[in-house]
Structures are given as structure tokens and as C-alpha cells.
Design an enzyme around this catalytic site. Structure first.
Site, PDB file in Angstrom:
ATOM      1  N   HIS A  21       7.960 -18.787  21.392  1.00 44.24           N
ATOM      2  CA  HIS A  21       6.899 -18.510  20.420  1.00 44.24           C
ATOM      3  C   HIS A  21       5.782 -17.673  21.034  1.00 44.24           C
ATOM      4  CE1 HIS A  21       4.393 -19.491  16.858  1.00 44.24           C
ATOM      5  NE2 HIS A  21       3.398 -19.410  17.729  1.00 44.24           N
ATOM      6  N   GLU A  22       5.271 -18.129  22.164  1.00 44.14           N
ATOM      7  CA  GLU A  22       4.145 -17.430  22.781  1.00 44.14           C
ATOM      8  C   GLU A  22       4.549 -16.068  23.333  1.00 44.14           C
ATOM      9  OE1 GLU A  22       1.288 -18.432  22.224  1.00 44.14           O
ATOM     10  OE2 GLU A  22       1.773 -20.453  21.539  1.00 44.14           O
ATOM     11  N   HIS A  25       4.125 -13.461  20.673  1.00 50.43           N
ATOM     12  CA  HIS A  25       2.741 -12.976  20.613  1.00 50.43           C
ATOM     13  C   HIS A  25       2.456 -12.007  21.765  1.00 50.43           C
ATOM     14  CE1 HIS A  25       1.648 -15.626  17.399  1.00 50.43           C
ATOM     15  NE2 HIS A  25       1.748 -16.735  18.108  1.00 50.43           N
TER      16      HIS A  25
END
Length: 454
Positions: A21-22, A25
Site C-alpha cells: 500500500h505505502e 503512494h
């Protein structure tokens, strides 16, 4: 599986999904020219940190492994040098900010697609959709299903496994639709059965959907002989071994594996006296089935599987696999269907059609992680894909503090032509924090309640 193994399976799963997920980003931020100051896995006290790259991004592993974050250069969070203003997140146009924020959930969906793609190409062994006689008084009995029929298609869509039947029936029951099922019997005669699922409401579907419909998987008569013992389970601690033949339970003769399962399941946390045969010698022992929560009630489990004739087993199972292109299409379809179904269930929770008891916290998720890891790599990867989708869906909800909350602000900005005011964002942050705390409280309460009730 012991507590250490369960915790390890949970931490590995959560850590993997947070990194995915990170990193979504992080990667899009870098592509948009935004400077990333820190990439943290976990919160709180740093256990390990190191700076890498041209921007000397700080990579951190922190003490509390329940999430993570990417910290970007931003004038709202500190002073920014004049020569780096163009690399600050808040200086990017709304479309770049939109891309950076949405990249996290998108990475979770892409990760799920990757896992499903690999699993579909590798092949997954699943039960054939071969039916037993339906339960009397159920929709399946009324529709005329017979023992020995194999389900071929549901509403015109081919199905090849019991798991596919369960998933399609759950979706259709939620919509309370009529279902046309194509079956083939042992004489290769094809028939069509019509199931009426309109009487079911969402609350009823919290239990076993197929059992409510009356559809049962065919199971041949299996002798009560142990074929496999789960490491660390009740059976192993009691001294049972593969090859042991169960003779009686609490003095009652046991003639089949189903009878043994019924005795174990109906006695969670209560002592059972077993007699069994080993190498021609009759022996006895006592054990206490572990209490586990299933369909809202406690049921017993000892961690033992039946000894099966491989030839008979081959007739009951199928390996579901596809070529690379078909597997990719199926992976996209499964990820989409699961995402939509998750949103529908959340919507029904909000309007009270589905109980909030279905909301799970970290304790329940950790238990599922341990159970799936115990079943093998395929089950664990399936679990990872499912949780990755759930994480992606959760983060897209329009709740301030989540990615979806930021995307909501950016959507307003696109139509409004200017950013949402700091005051509105501040109020939204407080409301979002309150809502998330309430959801967390519900989840933890459900976890504790499941532990107390077994």
C-alpha cells in the site's frame, strides 16, 4: 498452530500489505516529482531506520506493526527550502495529488490481482460441486435437486468447484434473486433447477448460505481412521497418531468419520473419552476439543483429518487452473466481484440489514492468518489477496484521515475550482477520527466477544 506461529503469520501478512500500500503512494509520488522524507512500516518507536537514495529518504521499521505511512515534503507540516518548493506535495496540482493518494489502494487491488493470477495459473485443488440429497423443507428440496447431481452452471455461468457455487449463491442470495441451475446426473442427463432465494434477508446470510438453501456437498461414507494430525493441535497433544481407528466416544460406538466429527463438534470445551485401535491393540485416552467460533456459535475441533482412499478422493476433487491470459481475466473478475461484494455488505451494515458483529478486528484477522498458513501456501496467498482487497476498499471509503477522505476533498476541489478550506478539513479530520475510533471499538468488542464465547 501455536500463538507464536499465528502472530508470525499475522505480522508477515500485515507487513506485506502495508508495504504494498505505502509503496504505491511512494512510487507515484516519486514519479510526480514529490520529495519523500520517510517511508515507515509501523508506528511509534523506530526499531530500525536507514537513509537511502538521492533524496536521503528515511526508511523505518517501527514498534507497532498495525499500519504505516509515507511522509512527503509539505509546507503544511514544516518549513520548506525555497529551491524545493516545487517538490512539495501541497504545491502539486489536484490531479497529481489525486494520483498519489489513490495509488495506495490501487496497489492493494493490483497485488490481489497478481496473487489470484498466480494461483489460477498454478491450479487450486477444490471440491467438485457434487450434491448430496438436499435437506427436507429447503428451497433446494423444493427445486428437485437429487443426490449425485453435479452443478454445471448458475444463471448460465459455468462453475467448476464447490467454492465457486458458494460464492455465486452468496451474491445472488444477497440480491434475493431467482436462480437457474444447470445440473448433470450420474447418467449424464442434463436438467435445470430453479431456486427461489427471495425469502432470504441479509441477516440470515450471516450463517452458512448453502446450508440455508439446502445444498449439501456429497460426502462418501468414510471410516473413522485418522489420516493426518495437525501439528500443535488437541489430537496431537492427546497422543493420537495417523492410522489410529476410533472405536467409541464416551462409550458410543463410532462407525463413520461423520459420527466422530459430530461428537467433536457438539462438545467444545468438554472432555471426551475415546477408545481406539492401534496396530491391533485397543487403547483409551481423554481429550478436550478446542472451542472455535463458527456461524455465531461455539463448535469443537481437535485438529485431525480422515484417512482417505486417494482413488475415491480424486473423484471428488478437481484442479481449477487456467492459461496465463484466462487466469489474468479471472483474477481481475474475482478482485472486482470481491470489492463490489465488500461494498454491498458495508452498505447493508450501515442501514442495519447486516449485523455489526461481522466487523472483525486484528485478533480475528490474526486467527484467520494463522489458520490459512496452517492449511498451506495456497490458502495463505488466498487470504493475503482477500485482505489486500479489503484494505483497498476500506481506504477508499470517503472518511477523512483515510485515502478516500482526501480523494473526496480533491473531487470537491476539481468541481469548485479551489481547495477545501482549512476549517472544513479540520472539522472533517475530527469527524473522521471519531468515526474510525467507533469502528475500531466495534471491531475490538467483536474480537473480545468471540474470544469469550470460544
Amino acid at each position: 498452530m501455536n500463538l507464536v506461529q499465528t502472530i508470525a503469520a499475522f505480522v508477515i501478512a500485515l507487513g506485506t500489505l502495508v508495504i504494498v500500500h505505502e509503496y504505491g503512494h511512494y512510487l507515484v509520488a516519486r514519479l510526480c516529482g514529490v520529495k519523500v522524507l520517510r517511508f515507515s512500516i509501523g508506528f511509534g518507536l523506530p526499531l530500525w531506520k536507514k537513509r537511502f537514495g538521492r533524496d536521503q529518504t528515511e526508511w523505518v521499521v517501527a514498534a507497532v506493526p498495525l499500519g504505516g505511512y509515507v511522509k512527503m515534503l509539505d509546507e503544511r507540516e514544516g518549513e520548506v527550502a525555497p529551491h524545493e518548493l516545487g517538490r512539495a506535495f501541497n504545491r502539486q496540482n489536484v490531479w497529481r495529488r489525486y494520483a498519489i493518494v489513490s495509488a495506495g489502494p490501487l496497489a492493494n487491488f493490483l497485488f490481489a490481482i497478481l496473487l489470484y493470477w498466480l494461483l489460477f495459473m498454478h491450479g487450486v485443488q477444490e471440491a467438485r460441486p457434487l450434491l448430496a440429497l438436499p435437506l427436507p423443507g429447503t428451497p433446494a428440496a423444493s427445486a428437485g435437486f437429487e443426490s449425485g447431481e453435479t452443478i454445471r452452471a448458475i444463471n448460465g455461468e459455468p462453475v467448476t468447484s464447490w467454492q465457486e457455487v458458494r460464492w455465486r449463491m452468496l451474491q445472488l442470495a444477497l440480491e434475493r434473486q431467482q436462480v437457474k441451475v444447470e445440473v448433470i446426473n450420474r447418467n449424464n442427463q442434463i436438467n435445470w433447477r430453479t431456486l427461489d432465494l427471495s425469502p432470504f434477508d441479509a441477516a440470515q446470510l450471516e450463517s452458512d448460505t448453502l446450508a440455508l438453501i439446502g445444498l449439501r456437498l456429497y460426502r462418501p461414507q468414510i471410516s473413522p481412521v485418522i489420516g493426518q494430525i495437525v501439528s500443535g493441535g488437541v489430537a496431537e497433544h492427546a497422543g493420537l497418531q495417523a492410522g489410529d481407528s476410533i472405536v467409541t466416544v464416551n462409550g458410543k460406538p463410532i462407525l463413520s468419520w461423520d459420527e466422530l466429527v459430530e461428537q467433536v463438534r457438539s462438545n467444545p470445551g468438554r472432555e471426551l473419552r475415546l477408545t481406539y485401535q492401534r496396530a491391533g491393540e485397543r487403547r483409551a485416552l481423554t481429550l478436550i476439543p478446542e472451542a472455535v467460533q463458527q456461524n455465531g456459535s461455539a463448535t469443537g475441533r481437535i485438529g485431525a483429518a480422515a484417512m482417505l482412499d486417494q482413488r475415491e478422493l480424486d473423484k471428488l476433487v478437481t484442479v481449477v487452473s487456467y492459461d496465463s491470459a484466462s487466469a489474468l481475466a479471472k483474477a481481475f473478475e474475482k478482485t472486482w466481484d470481491t470489492s463490489v461484494f465488500s461494498l454491498k455488505m458495508l452498505g447493508r451494515m450501515l442501514v442495519g440489514q447486516v449485523s455489526w458483529k461481522n466487523l472483525s478486528g486484528p485478533v480475528t484477522i490474526a486467527d484467520y492468518a494463522g489458520q490459512s498458513a496452517q492449511l498451506g501456501l495456497v490458502s495463505y496467498l488466498n487470504f493475503l489477496a482477500l485482505i489486500s482487497i479489503s484494505l483497498g476498499v476500506l481506504n477508499l471509503l470517503p472518511i477523512p484521515l483515510l485515502d478516500g477522505g482526501h480523494l473526496m476533498y480533491y473531487t470537491v476541489e476539481i468541481f469548485k475550482g479551489s481547495p477545501v478550506s482549512e476549517r472544513i478539513m479540520d472539522i472533517g479530520q475530527k469527524m473522521g477520527l471519531t468515526l474510525l475510533l467507533v469502528l475500531m471499538a466495534f471491531a475490538f468488542y467483536n474480537d473480545i466477544n468471540r474470544l469469550i464465547s470460544g
